[in-house]
Design a protein around this motif. Structure first.
Motif, short mmCIF file in Angstrom:
data_model
loop_
_atom_site.label_atom_id
_atom_site.label_comp_id
_atom_site.label_asym_id
_atom_site.label_seq_id
_atom_site.Cartn_x
_atom_site.Cartn_y
_atom_site.Cartn_z
N MET A 1 0.75 -1.20 0.04
CA MET A 1 0.16 -0.26 0.01
C MET A 1 0.90 1.27 -0.01
SD MET A 1 -3.22 0.97 2.45
CE MET A 1 -3.64 -0.65 2.49
N LEU A 2 1.98 1.12 0.62
CA LEU A 2 2.72 2.43 0.73
C LEU A 2 3.55 2.75 -0.54
CD1 LEU A 2 4.76 1.76 4.05
CD2 LEU A 2 2.99 3.41 3.57
N ARG A 3 3.84 1.68 -1.15
CA ARG A 3 4.59 1.84 -2.54
C ARG A 3 3.57 2.49 -3.48
NH1 ARG A 3 6.61 -3.04 -3.26
NH2 ARG A 3 4.57 -3.83 -4.11
N LEU A 4 2.37 2.12 -3.47
CA LEU A 4 1.42 2.47 -4.62
C LEU A 4 0.79 3.92 -4.01
CD1 LEU A 4 -1.10 -0.52 -5.04
CD2 LEU A 4 0.70 0.51 -6.53
N ALA A 5 0.55 4.09 -2.66
CA ALA A 5 0.42 5.50 -2.22
C ALA A 5 1.16 6.43 -2.53
CB ALA A 5 0.17 5.53 -0.63
N VAL A 6 2.42 6.44 -2.70
CA VAL A 6 3.40 7.27 -3.15
C VAL A 6 3.12 7.59 -4.57
CG1 VAL A 6 5.97 7.73 -3.47
CG2 VAL A 6 4.97 6.75 -1.30
N GLU A 7 3.05 6.65 -5.56
CA GLU A 7 2.69 7.04 -6.72
C GLU A 7 1.51 7.77 -7.11
OE1 GLU A 7 4.98 6.29 -9.23
OE2 GLU A 7 6.27 5.31 -7.51
N LEU A 8 0.58 7.63 -6.04
CA LEU A 8 -0.81 8.05 -6.34
C LEU A 8 -0.77 9.51 -5.84
CD1 LEU A 8 -2.85 5.06 -5.71
CD2 LEU A 8 -2.62 6.25 -7.91
N ILE A 106 -12.57 -0.97 4.70
CA ILE A 106 -12.45 0.34 3.78
C ILE A 106 -11.86 -0.08 2.44
CG2 ILE A 106 -11.22 1.18 5.91
CD1 ILE A 106 -8.36 0.06 4.85
N GLY A 107 -11.90 0.77 1.57
CA GLY A 107 -11.49 0.42 0.31
C GLY A 107 -12.93 0.40 -0.48
N LEU A 108 -12.77 0.33 -1.77
CA LEU A 108 -13.99 -0.11 -2.92
C LEU A 108 -14.41 -1.51 -2.71
CD1 LEU A 108 -13.09 2.30 -5.66
CD2 LEU A 108 -14.17 2.72 -3.65
N THR A 114 -6.28 -10.58 -1.96
CA THR A 114 -5.01 -10.49 -1.53
C THR A 114 -4.56 -9.26 -1.25
OG1 THR A 114 -4.39 -9.82 -3.81
CG2 THR A 114 -4.86 -12.17 -3.76
N PRO A 115 -3.42 -9.16 -0.42
CA PRO A 115 -2.85 -8.07 0.26
C PRO A 115 -2.55 -6.92 -1.08
CG PRO A 115 -1.66 -9.77 1.09
CD PRO A 115 -2.50 -10.36 0.10
N ALA A 116 -2.27 -7.19 -2.25
CA ALA A 116 -2.19 -6.33 -3.43
C ALA A 116 -3.46 -5.75 -3.66
CB ALA A 116 -1.55 -6.67 -4.42
N GLU A 117 -4.53 -6.70 -3.75
CA GLU A 117 -5.94 -6.22 -4.25
C GLU A 117 -6.55 -5.29 -3.25
OE1 GLU A 117 -7.52 -10.06 -6.86
OE2 GLU A 117 -7.86 -10.18 -5.06
N ILE A 118 -6.41 -5.74 -2.00
CA ILE A 118 -6.91 -4.83 -0.89
C ILE A 118 -6.24 -3.50 -0.83
CG2 ILE A 118 -6.77 -4.61 1.69
CD1 ILE A 118 -7.23 -7.92 1.69
N ALA A 119 -4.94 -3.30 -1.14
CA ALA A 119 -4.28 -2.16 -0.96
C ALA A 119 -4.84 -1.33 -2.40
CB ALA A 119 -2.83 -2.36 -1.73
N ALA A 121 -7.71 -1.58 -3.61
CA ALA A 121 -9.17 -1.16 -3.24
C ALA A 121 -9.11 -0.21 -2.35
CB ALA A 121 -9.96 -2.33 -2.76
N THR A 122 -8.13 -0.11 -1.34
CA THR A 122 -8.07 0.94 -0.26
C THR A 122 -7.64 2.25 -0.80
OG1 THR A 122 -7.62 -0.87 1.43
CG2 THR A 122 -6.72 1.56 1.86
N LEU A 123 -6.47 2.25 -1.56
CA LEU A 123 -6.20 3.25 -2.25
C LEU A 123 -7.31 4.01 -3.38
CD1 LEU A 123 -2.47 2.44 -2.64
CD2 LEU A 123 -3.66 4.24 -1.10
N ALA A 124 -7.95 3.22 -3.91
CA ALA A 124 -9.15 3.74 -4.94
C ALA A 124 -10.18 4.15 -3.83
CB ALA A 124 -9.43 2.64 -5.74
N GLY A 125 -10.50 3.70 -2.90
CA GLY A 125 -11.49 4.49 -2.23
C GLY A 125 -10.93 5.60 -1.68
N LEU A 126 -9.75 6.04 -1.02
CA LEU A 126 -9.27 7.38 -0.65
C LEU A 126 -9.17 8.14 -1.77
CD1 LEU A 126 -6.26 6.17 1.55
CD2 LEU A 126 -8.32 6.82 2.26
N ILE A 127 -8.93 7.89 -3.08
CA ILE A 127 -8.85 8.75 -4.15
C ILE A 127 -10.42 9.23 -4.17
CG2 ILE A 127 -8.71 9.00 -6.82
CD1 ILE A 127 -6.26 6.86 -6.26
#
Length: 139
Positions: A1-8, A106-108, A114-119, A121-127
């Protein structure tokens, strides 16, 4: 999640109170790692995501996040089961209205498993939340 969050475009901060848990693991790709919420500089623009809903300190961590008047707070967990954070916050004297600010799940709703899918979904929800869009949070 952290890795993707920075990219977003999020400032990603890993808060890990237990230094032992960080030993032997590679440093996550993120802006910083701190050991308590005070060092994370929480404010009204901060989104807080708790990814481990079974740790003993989650009540205290959530109470601090709520007191900081953060924008959004969520904790991973199944929607059909009340999370352990609810009882922990009640024990700490947190009013029901404040407990209600903690989103769970949390998340969409994309069927993430999986952890990656949850990440994702979570980040998409935050966006969606950040952009004032409904995003499909209904479960």
């Amino acid at each position: 999640m952290l890795r993707l969050a920075v990219e977003l475009g999020f400032k990603a901060v890993l808060v890990e109170p237990d230094e032992v848990r960080l030993q032997g693991t590679p440093r996550p790709h993120g802006d910083q790692v701190v050991h308590d919420l005070a060092a994370a500089d929480l404010d009204e623009g901060t989104d807080v995501v708790l990814s481990d809903h079974h740790r003993a300190e989650i009540g205290v961590v959530l109470k601090e996040a709520l007191a900081a008047r953060t924008r959004w707070i969520g904790i991973l967990g199944k929607p059909a089961v009340e999370g352990p954070h609810v009882a922990m916050l009640r024990e700490l004297g947190v009013p029901a209205a404040e407990i209600g600010r903690v989103h769970r799940p949390i998340g969409l709703n994309i069927g993430a498993r999986t952890p990656a899918e949850i990440a994702v979904a979570t980040l998409a929800g935050l966006i969606a939340e950040r952009n004032g869009r409904p995003g499909g949070f209904e479960f």
